[in-house]
Design a protein around this motif. Structure first.
Motif, PDB file in Angstrom:
ATOM      1  N   VAL A  33       0.950  -1.077  -0.083  1.00 26.73           N
ATOM      2  CA  VAL A  33       0.110  -0.049   0.012  1.00 26.73           C
ATOM      3  C   VAL A  33       0.752   1.238   0.097  1.00 26.73           C
ATOM      4  N   ASP A  34       0.377   2.091  -0.615  1.00 26.29           N
ATOM      5  CA  ASP A  34       1.128   3.737  -0.393  1.00 26.29           C
ATOM      6  C   ASP A  34       0.492   4.584   0.569  1.00 26.29           C
ATOM      7  N   VAL A  35       1.355   4.864   1.510  1.00 23.40           N
ATOM      8  CA  VAL A  35       0.771   5.929   2.211  1.00 23.40           C
ATOM      9  C   VAL A  35       1.454   7.393   1.972  1.00 23.40           C
ATOM     10  N   SER A  36       0.675   8.377   2.755  1.00 21.50           N
ATOM     11  CA  SER A  36       1.006   9.740   2.451  1.00 21.50           C
ATOM     12  C   SER A  36       2.394   9.924   3.085  1.00 21.50           C
ATOM     13  N   ASP A  38       5.448  11.660   5.080  1.00 21.08           N
ATOM     14  CA  ASP A  38       5.689  12.274   6.189  1.00 21.08           C
ATOM     15  C   ASP A  38       6.750  13.225   6.379  1.00 21.08           C
ATOM     16  N   PRO A  44       4.609   9.902  -1.563  1.00 23.72           N
ATOM     17  CA  PRO A  44       4.215   8.536  -1.029  1.00 23.72           C
ATOM     18  C   PRO A  44       5.303   7.549  -0.932  1.00 23.72           C
ATOM     19  N   ARG A  45       5.278   6.694   0.060  1.00 19.84           N
ATOM     20  CA  ARG A  45       6.196   5.773   0.294  1.00 19.84           C
ATOM     21  C   ARG A  45       5.337   4.303   0.326  1.00 19.84           C
ATOM     22  N   ARG A  46       6.099   3.175  -0.196  1.00 23.53           N
ATOM     23  CA  ARG A  46       5.486   1.857   0.039  1.00 23.53           C
ATOM     24  C   ARG A  46       5.525   1.406   1.196  1.00 23.53           C
ATOM     25  N   VAL A  47       4.585   0.542   1.699  1.00 22.62           N
ATOM     26  CA  VAL A  47       4.522  -0.116   3.100  1.00 22.62           C
ATOM     27  C   VAL A  47       4.024  -1.274   2.635  1.00 22.62           C
ATOM     28  N   ASP A  49       1.107  -4.080   3.947  1.00 19.26           N
ATOM     29  CA  ASP A  49      -0.112  -4.012   4.516  1.00 19.26           C
ATOM     30  C   ASP A  49      -0.080  -5.096   5.815  1.00 19.26           C
ATOM     31  N   ASN A  50      -1.016  -4.745   6.689  1.00 24.38           N
ATOM     32  CA  ASN A  50      -0.989  -5.544   7.960  1.00 24.38           C
ATOM     33  C   ASN A  50       0.121  -5.954   8.679  1.00 24.38           C
TER      34      ASN A  50
END
Length: 84
Positions: A33-36, A38, A44-47, A49-50
């Motif tokens: 998932v991409d998150v906004s 910081d 955005p950066r890739r992380v 899920d869960n």
């Protein structure tokens, strides 16, 4: 050193030659998932899920990470052809 995908400290994927290979596998599996952004990182950066993580690992006895990568790439090409 090979890398694999883990969930709650349990290895859930085969070993692959590089961390990049596991990111590609996770992306195809819908686990990335991409998150906004910081303050420390623009864009955005890739992380994962869960509780999924990518960690270095040892290949199982008789397992060949390069062969695993080639097999995954072949399977991905087959899926693309079927979806066309």
């Amino acid at each position: 050193m090979p890398y694999a995908l883990f969930c709650n400290d349990a290895q859930i994927s085969k070993a692959y030659p590089s961390e990049s290979d596991i990111w590609q596998l996770a992306q195809r599996s819908g686990l990335v998932v991409d998150v906004s952004a910081d303050e420390d990182r623009p864009g955005p950066r890739r992380v994962l899920d869960n509780d999924y993580e990518i960690k270095p690992c040892r290949a199982a006895q008789g397992e060949d990470p390069a062969k695993n990568k080639a097999e995954a790439e072949r399977q991905s090409r087959i899926e693309l052809e079927l979806n066309s």
